[in-house]
Design a protein around this motif. Structure first.
Motif, PDB file in Angstrom:
ATOM      1  N   VAL A  80       0.820  -1.220   0.000  1.00 26.11           N
ATOM      2  CA  VAL A  80       0.000   0.000   0.000  1.00 26.11           C
ATOM      3  C   VAL A  80       0.849   1.263   0.000  1.00 26.11           C
ATOM      4  O   VAL A  80       0.315   2.374   0.086  1.00 26.11           O
ATOM      5  CB  VAL A  80      -0.970   0.005   1.204  1.00 26.11           C
ATOM      6  N   GLY A  81       2.160   1.117  -0.103  1.00 28.21           N
ATOM      7  CA  GLY A  81       3.049   2.272  -0.126  1.00 28.21           C
ATOM      8  C   GLY A  81       4.496   1.847  -0.027  1.00 28.21           C
ATOM      9  O   GLY A  81       4.818   0.652  -0.090  1.00 28.21           O
ATOM     10  N   MET A  82       5.357   2.849   0.123  1.00 30.21           N
ATOM     11  CA  MET A  82       6.804   2.619   0.202  1.00 30.21           C
ATOM     12  C   MET A  82       7.399   3.520   1.278  1.00 30.21           C
ATOM     13  O   MET A  82       6.874   4.590   1.574  1.00 30.21           O
ATOM     14  CB  MET A  82       7.481   2.967  -1.137  1.00 30.21           C
ATOM     15  N   THR A  83       8.509   3.085   1.841  1.00 26.67           N
ATOM     16  CA  THR A  83       9.287   3.911   2.752  1.00 26.67           C
ATOM     17  C   THR A  83      10.742   3.444   2.686  1.00 26.67           C
ATOM     18  O   THR A  83      11.030   2.397   2.092  1.00 26.67           O
ATOM     19  CB  THR A  83       8.736   3.867   4.192  1.00 26.67           C
ATOM     20  N   THR A  84      11.650   4.203   3.288  1.00 24.25           N
ATOM     21  CA  THR A  84      13.066   3.829   3.245  1.00 24.25           C
ATOM     22  C   THR A  84      13.822   4.320   4.477  1.00 24.25           C
ATOM     23  O   THR A  84      13.428   5.290   5.131  1.00 24.25           O
ATOM     24  CB  THR A  84      13.801   4.449   2.026  1.00 24.25           C
ATOM     25  N   TYR A  85      14.917   3.621   4.764  1.00 22.23           N
ATOM     26  CA  TYR A  85      16.045   4.229   5.464  1.00 22.23           C
ATOM     27  C   TYR A  85      16.892   4.824   4.338  1.00 22.23           C
ATOM     28  O   TYR A  85      17.251   4.101   3.390  1.00 22.23           O
ATOM     29  CB  TYR A  85      16.887   3.188   6.194  1.00 22.23           C
ATOM     30  N   MET A  86      17.236   6.103   4.417  1.00 21.84           N
ATOM     31  CA  MET A  86      17.989   6.727   3.335  1.00 21.84           C
ATOM     32  C   MET A  86      19.050   7.672   3.894  1.00 21.84           C
ATOM     33  O   MET A  86      19.109   7.901   5.104  1.00 21.84           O
ATOM     34  CB  MET A  86      17.036   7.480   2.390  1.00 21.84           C
ATOM     35  N   ASN A  87      19.883   8.184   2.979  1.00 25.97           N
ATOM     36  CA  ASN A  87      21.010   9.042   3.396  1.00 25.97           C
ATOM     37  C   ASN A  87      21.748   8.402   4.574  1.00 25.97           C
ATOM     38  O   ASN A  87      22.061   9.055   5.574  1.00 25.97           O
ATOM     39  CB  ASN A  87      20.530  10.461   3.727  1.00 25.97           C
ATOM     40  N   ILE A  88      22.010   7.116   4.429  1.00 23.20           N
ATOM     41  CA  ILE A  88      22.641   6.335   5.492  1.00 23.20           C
ATOM     42  C   ILE A  88      24.076   6.804   5.727  1.00 23.20           C
ATOM     43  O   ILE A  88      24.858   6.958   4.800  1.00 23.20           O
ATOM     44  CB  ILE A  88      22.602   4.836   5.121  1.00 23.20           C
ATOM     45  N   ASP A  89      24.399   7.040   6.999  1.00 23.65           N
ATOM     46  CA  ASP A  89      25.734   7.457   7.410  1.00 23.65           C
ATOM     47  C   ASP A  89      26.134   6.590   8.605  1.00 23.65           C
ATOM     48  O   ASP A  89      26.014   7.003   9.755  1.00 23.65           O
ATOM     49  CB  ASP A  89      25.724   8.952   7.769  1.00 23.65           C
ATOM     50  N   ARG A 108      -4.149   8.166   7.491  1.00 27.04           N
ATOM     51  CA  ARG A 108      -4.844   8.529   8.728  1.00 27.04           C
ATOM     52  C   ARG A 108      -5.509   7.331   9.412  1.00 27.04           C
ATOM     53  O   ARG A 108      -6.397   7.506  10.231  1.00 27.04           O
ATOM     54  CB  ARG A 108      -5.867   9.646   8.483  1.00 27.04           C
ATOM     55  N   GLY A 109      -5.050   6.132   9.077  1.00 29.92           N
ATOM     56  CA  GLY A 109      -5.629   4.941   9.690  1.00 29.92           C
ATOM     57  C   GLY A 109      -4.706   4.246  10.674  1.00 29.92           C
ATOM     58  O   GLY A 109      -4.981   3.122  11.084  1.00 29.92           O
ATOM     59  N   GLY A 110      -3.611   4.873  11.024  1.00 29.42           N
ATOM     60  CA  GLY A 110      -2.684   4.294  11.989  1.00 29.42           C
ATOM     61  C   GLY A 110      -1.489   3.593  11.383  1.00 29.42           C
ATOM     62  O   GLY A 110      -0.558   3.214  12.091  1.00 29.42           O
ATOM     63  N   PHE A 111      -1.482   3.421  10.049  1.00 27.12           N
ATOM     64  CA  PHE A 111      -0.352   2.745   9.409  1.00 27.12           C
ATOM     65  C   PHE A 111       0.959   3.510   9.628  1.00 27.12           C
ATOM     66  O   PHE A 111       1.993   2.906   9.901  1.00 27.12           O
ATOM     67  CB  PHE A 111      -0.594   2.577   7.910  1.00 27.12           C
ATOM     68  N   CYS A 115       4.326   2.005  11.288  1.00 25.08           N
ATOM     69  CA  CYS A 115       5.561   1.870  10.494  1.00 25.08           C
ATOM     70  C   CYS A 115       6.705   2.653  11.120  1.00 25.08           C
ATOM     71  O   CYS A 115       7.831   2.147  11.225  1.00 25.08           O
ATOM     72  CB  CYS A 115       5.318   2.339   9.060  1.00 25.08           C
ATOM     73  N   LYS A 116       6.426   3.886  11.546  1.00 28.45           N
ATOM     74  CA  LYS A 116       7.495   4.689  12.138  1.00 28.45           C
ATOM     75  C   LYS A 116       7.965   4.087  13.456  1.00 28.45           C
ATOM     76  O   LYS A 116       9.167   4.116  13.767  1.00 28.45           O
ATOM     77  CB  LYS A 116       7.022   6.133  12.341  1.00 28.45           C
ATOM     78  N   LEU A 117       7.050   3.516  14.238  1.00 30.57           N
ATOM     79  CA  LEU A 117       7.460   2.871  15.482  1.00 30.57           C
ATOM     80  C   LEU A 117       8.405   1.705  15.191  1.00 30.57           C
ATOM     81  O   LEU A 117       9.449   1.557  15.842  1.00 30.57           O
ATOM     82  CB  LEU A 117       6.231   2.390  16.258  1.00 30.57           C
ATOM     83  N   MET A 118       8.087   0.890  14.196  1.00 32.57           N
ATOM     84  CA  MET A 118       8.962  -0.233  13.857  1.00 32.57           C
ATOM     85  C   MET A 118      10.310   0.244  13.334  1.00 32.57           C
ATOM     86  O   MET A 118      11.371  -0.272  13.728  1.00 32.57           O
ATOM     87  CB  MET A 118       8.281  -1.149  12.841  1.00 32.57           C
ATOM     88  N   LEU A 119      10.287   1.235  12.429  1.00 31.30           N
ATOM     89  CA  LEU A 119      11.535   1.735  11.851  1.00 31.30           C
ATOM     90  C   LEU A 119      12.416   2.396  12.901  1.00 31.30           C
ATOM     91  O   LEU A 119      13.638   2.193  12.937  1.00 31.30           O
ATOM     92  CB  LEU A 119      11.228   2.720  10.726  1.00 31.30           C
ATOM     93  N   THR A 184      11.165   8.377  25.393  1.00 29.86           N
ATOM     94  CA  THR A 184       9.915   9.131  25.503  1.00 29.86           C
ATOM     95  C   THR A 184       9.108   9.034  24.217  1.00 29.86           C
ATOM     96  O   THR A 184       7.884   8.836  24.244  1.00 29.86           O
ATOM     97  CB  THR A 184      10.200  10.606  25.842  1.00 29.86           C
ATOM     98  N   VAL A 185       9.792   9.160  23.073  1.00 28.26           N
ATOM     99  CA  VAL A 185       9.109   9.053  21.785  1.00 28.26           C
ATOM    100  C   VAL A 185       8.505   7.657  21.632  1.00 28.26           C
ATOM    101  O   VAL A 185       7.358   7.509  21.175  1.00 28.26           O
ATOM    102  CB  VAL A 185      10.070   9.375  20.625  1.00 28.26           C
ATOM    103  N   LYS A 186       9.228   6.627  22.038  1.00 31.23           N
ATOM    104  CA  LYS A 186       8.717   5.262  21.936  1.00 31.23           C
ATOM    105  C   LYS A 186       7.458   5.075  22.775  1.00 31.23           C
ATOM    106  O   LYS A 186       6.471   4.460  22.324  1.00 31.23           O
ATOM    107  CB  LYS A 186       9.793   4.264  22.362  1.00 31.23           C
ATOM    108  N   THR A 187       7.459   5.603  23.997  1.00 31.65           N
ATOM    109  CA  THR A 187       6.273   5.526  24.853  1.00 31.65           C
ATOM    110  C   THR A 187       5.083   6.202  24.184  1.00 31.65           C
ATOM    111  O   THR A 187       3.968   5.658  24.160  1.00 31.65           O
ATOM    112  CB  THR A 187       6.559   6.172  26.217  1.00 31.65           C
ATOM    113  N   HIS A 188       5.320   7.375  23.605  1.00 27.32           N
ATOM    114  CA  HIS A 188       4.264   8.130  22.913  1.00 27.32           C
ATOM    115  C   HIS A 188       3.725   7.362  21.716  1.00 27.32           C
ATOM    116  O   HIS A 188       2.502   7.224  21.552  1.00 27.32           O
ATOM    117  CB  HIS A 188       4.825   9.491  22.480  1.00 27.32           C
ATOM    118  N   LEU A 189       4.603   6.846  20.870  1.00 22.63           N
ATOM    119  CA  LEU A 189       4.167   6.135  19.669  1.00 22.63           C
ATOM    120  C   LEU A 189       3.465   4.823  20.011  1.00 22.63           C
ATOM    121  O   LEU A 189       2.500   4.438  19.344  1.00 22.63           O
ATOM    122  CB  LEU A 189       5.354   5.873  18.747  1.00 22.63           C
TER     123      LEU A 189
END
Length: 197
Positions: A80-89, A108-111, A115-119, A184-189
């Motif tokens: 249903v879409g694409m995402t990446t790890y990019m500009n890897i340093d 807007r359905g929680g995807f 995804c960001k929590l997993m990444l 803190t971000v992990k708790t929020h997500l």
């Protein structure tokens, strides 16, 4: 494991799987949902350009600068879409999460939260990243709001940073989450994710 090595991340709703040419038909259909390529302030590939975009991302993976994913809805098994790890340093333990888009019907359905929590979990807890960046067009209010909802903070705006396909100049908003902010971000997500179950 190198940051660009193919990996699979999944939860009970959505999976991030290594992008391949096998996803082309699903991603063409996803791009058509809402005619996302017509948004001037972002760069979602046109359906007829999807094969070339998949090849471009896979070439960047071979070069070690990107790890591309297809976003798969577990219920349907379709991308249903694409995402990446990019500009890897890797030397500085930094990367960007970007080149992300979702078909309109799953926005807007929680995807995105899932995804960001997993990444982010993988980046901070497996790669031991010092920082993870997010970049978007100054005019892309929806993307900026989504990045800010994650808990990322605005580092600054790079003025006249990139040429867009239509010839206009993009002012790029650069956001980041730092390693010490991650708990803190992990708790929020996690809280946000659990609200969508």
């Amino acid at each position: 494991m190198a940051y660009a090595d193919p990996i699979t991340l999944r939860d009970e709703i959505v999976s991030l799987v290594p992008l391949s040419s096998d996803h082309e038909a699903d991603l063409k259909e996803a791009s058509e949902d809402g005619e996302l390529w017509k948004l001037w302030y972002t760069t979602v590939p046109k359906p007829e350009d999807m094969g070339a975009e998949i090849s471009r991302r896979l070439d960047l993976q071979k070069a070690g600068s990107m790890c591309p994913f297809a976003i798969v809805d577990n219920a349907s098994g379709k991308a249903v879409g694409m995402t990446t790890y990019m500009n890897i340093d890797e030397a500085n333990r930094r990367l960007e999460i970007g080149s992300t888009w979702y078909r309109k019907s799953v926005q807007r359905g929680g995807f995105n939260t899932r995804c960001k929590l997993m990444l982010l979990t993988h980046a901070f807890e497996e790669f031991n990243c010092n920082a993870v960046e997010f970049c978007t067009h100054f005019m892309n209010r929806q993307s900026r709001a989504a990045i800010e909802r994650l808990g990322a903070k605005l580092d600054g705006i790079l003025r006249s940073h990139k040429m867009m396909p239509d010839g206009s100049l993009r002012d790029t908003c650069v956001y980041s989450i730092l390693a010490h902010e991650w708990p803190t971000v992990k708790t929020h997500l996690t809280f946000q994710r659990d609200k969508t179950r």
